[in-house]
Design an enzyme around this catalytic site. Structure first.
Site, PDB file in Angstrom:
ATOM      1  N   GLU A  82       0.864  -1.176   0.000  1.00 25.60           N
ATOM      2  CA  GLU A  82       0.000   0.000   0.000  1.00 25.60           C
ATOM      3  C   GLU A  82       0.904   1.230   0.000  1.00 25.60           C
ATOM      4  O   GLU A  82       1.775   1.363   0.851  1.00 25.60           O
ATOM      5  CB  GLU A  82      -0.880  -0.003   1.242  1.00 25.60           C
ATOM      6  N   TYR A 201       2.684   5.373  13.785  1.00 21.06           N
ATOM      7  CA  TYR A 201       1.774   5.237  12.645  1.00 21.06           C
ATOM      8  C   TYR A 201       0.719   6.349  12.647  1.00 21.06           C
ATOM      9  O   TYR A 201       0.417   6.933  11.605  1.00 21.06           O
ATOM     10  CB  TYR A 201       1.096   3.867  12.674  1.00 21.06           C
TER      11      TYR A 201
END
Length: 589
Positions: A82, A201
């Site tokens: 991704e 993240y």
């Protein structure tokens, strides 16, 4: 090496580094990080290709970025990649790698045009009850308590999260939310993984919070990552004369350590069962990919389960041998000694006839044979005991894939619990049994499942014991710096080297560590693009706050009395200012 941003540095070409013509480079591994380092050595370091040597223990390049057509088993992909706009180092690299399909353009050009014409987004993010829409409806469903827990984590110092697990910072309110469903299935986080990595993240991708529920934040290659990314790099490097040695296992790098100075002086290798040695000088640069998330991955087939190989493997043993020599080389055992906590299993399903595709089309609401986006990212089966997810990227996913076949990637986050239809743990299942479990969750009538799995598909399961090893809770020094203190001719690259602010389990991380390593050891006079600073942009913070509240305004929340008073006073003070305009623009008030 220094960081930069903006066009001034991005478009500049560095001068040739001093004495580069005297230097050579040895790169251990032929994965994305190692190939990227070789490209930067040639492009920015202006090192002659014949002085660059890539040593790979397997018989082909690519590392974790694979895509194989096995003549006996069929198509195999262990995972997908991704990507997003702000993989700054990745795009810096691929602007210089020529496309294999379109003459005169780069891989970046090709990728950019594809994703402009065919943007990615999902029409069905999650299912329940055997293929029904789970109706997460783009909502995060975070309670006020869970929202505050995310905000608190966002602002927590890294040092306060050392060796902490996700369960140490969140309560059941958070784990019951759609946010956690989206998050853990997209990034493969589990409850016991690192709270620090979770925080990194959130900060790294805060600008994509709004695109998390439907994957509109993501971009994908045309084909599997091996054909779309690795092969163009290989052709570029081969055209420059870079030397590849396959079936060569590096077992140690021996150092001469005098005070604060560390010099790699010898590489110990094994080829065809014999030990070989490469003697090094300070002009011989060594780049080691330490650790591997795909080490010991093993594939089964349609009638055989994949082996769960719990041994440590060559990559980990190499790092261990290096780490014994100095504390600055990290602590590999932090990541590779608990395969029960770091494994999951994927499977590649190839459809063979027209029986399965209609069920796929019903869920993804697109024609899977159109050549365009299909599922637009994973579809997660919310009520699956394996926590199964699956995806179809643009088809064909392989250049040689027959036009009437589809290649589907399936993975299960929990491999040790019996399935819903196949009453066995995923890790014990054959490809056919995994297909049966998947068909059950697609909504195929139960009386058709066995025959369809046997005759309408071929499935290759792959068990990966270390696939999330980089998410294990860690503290300072567990991952070594890209260039450890005092090293003059040695660097670590890849997912287990440590660089600031970026996140592991991404193509960007591999390329960033490679770029930093080359620029440091060669003293390349050009800035490495810094990690995109969205977590410091007040507009992004306001927008993501609004999205996380599912469109509720701050004034809609039931705040304690004292907070209500503070809020009212604060709103009075910003009335008529640009701050009020900002708060309204991003739906906060």
């Amino acid at each position: 090496m220094y960081y930069s941003n903006g066009n001034y540095e991005a478009f500049a070409r560095p001068e040739k580094p001093v004495d580069v013509d005297k230097k050579s480079a040895y790169l251990v591994g032929a994965g994305l990080g190692s190939l990227a380092a070789a490209c930067f050595l040639v492009r920015d370091g202006q090192m002659k290709g014949e002085r660059v040597h890539i040593l790979e223990e397997l018989s082909l390049p690519g590392g974790a970025c694979d895509g194989i057509h096995d003549s006996d088993k069929g198509f195999i992909i262990r995972g997908g990649r991704e990507m997003e706009d702000h993989f700054e180092c990745l795009w810096d690299l691929f602007r210089s790698i020529p496309s294999l399909e379109i003459e005169g353009v780069s891989v970046l050009d090709e990728f950019y045009w594809l994703n402009k014409k065919d943007p990615n987004f999902s029409l069905m993010r999650a299912t329940v009850n055997r293929g029904e829409d789970a109706h997460t409806d783009g909502k995060f469903a975070l309670s006020e308590k869970a929202s505050l827990e995310i905000v608190k984590l966002f602002f927590t110092r890294n040092e306060d999260l050392y060796d902490k697990k996700i369960t140490d910072v969140f309560t059941e309110d958070f784990f019951a939310s759609n946010f956690w469903l989206y998050w853990r299935t997209m990034f493969a986080f589990e409850d016991w993984h690192s709270a620090l990595e979770m925080k990194l993240y959130i900060q790294r991708f805060i600008h994509h919070i709004g695109g998390l529920p439907d994957f509109s934040a993501l971009k994908f290659t045309k084909y599997n990552q091996y054909e779309s990314l690795i092969l163009p790099m290989m052709k570029y490097l081969q055209s420059h004369g870079v030397h590849f040695q396959y079936d060569m296992t590096v077992t140690n790098v021996v150092f001469d350590i005098q005070g604060n100075k560390k010099v790699a002086k010898q590489m110990v290798c094994r080829r065809a069962g014999k030990e070989e040695y490469i003697d090094l000088t300070e002009d011989d640069l060594v780049f080691v990919t330490n650790g591997s998330c795909t080490e010991n991955s093993a594939s089964g087939d349609h009638h055989r389960a994949a082996e769960f190989n719990r041994s440590s493997g060559g990559c980990w043993e190499l790092w261990r041998n290096i780490a014994k020599q100095d504390p600055s080389f990290g602590r590999p055992d932090k990541f590779c000694t608990n395969t029960e906590a770091t494994n999951w299993e994927s499977a590649t399903v190839t459809t063979l006839d027209d029986r399965i595709p209609p069920y796929i089309e019903k869920i993804c609401k697109r024609d899977p044979f159109s050549g365009k986006v299909v599922t637009g990212g994973i579809v997660s089966v919310k009520d699956s005991k394996w926590l199964m997810s699956y995806t179809l990227n643009r088809q064909p996913h392989f250049k040689e894939q027959p036009k009437d076949q589809l290649v589907v990637w399936v993975y299960g986050l929990f491999t040790d619990v019996p399935g819903d239809y196949v009453k066995k743990p995923m890790r014990e299942c054959t490809g056919e049994e995994i297909t049966m479990e998947w068909l059950y969750h697609l909504g195929v009538p139960e009386h058709e499942i066995a025959d369809m799995a046997a005759n309408s598909a071929r499935c290759i399961p792959t068990m990966m014991p270390y696939i999330t090893s980089f998410f294990m809770p860690r503290t300072a020094g567990d991952r070594p710096k890209v260039v450890p203190d005092g090293c003059v001719n040695f660097a670590f690259i890849g997912q287990f080297a440590d660089t600031v602010r970026d996140t592991v389990f991404t193509t960007e991380y591999s390329v960033r560590t490679a770029m930093e390593a080359v620029y440091t050891l060669l003293n390349v006079d050009r800035g490495v693009p810094e990690v995109f600073g969205s977590c410091y942009d007040v507009r992004v913070l306001l927008d993501s706050t609004s999205k996380m509240m599912d469109g509720k305004k701050l004034t809609d929340l039931k705040l304690p009395l004292i907070m209500n008073l503070i809020e009212k006073q604060a709103l009075k003070k910003v009335s008529g200012t640009v701050i009020e305009d900002l708060l309204k623009r991003y739906n906060i008030i």
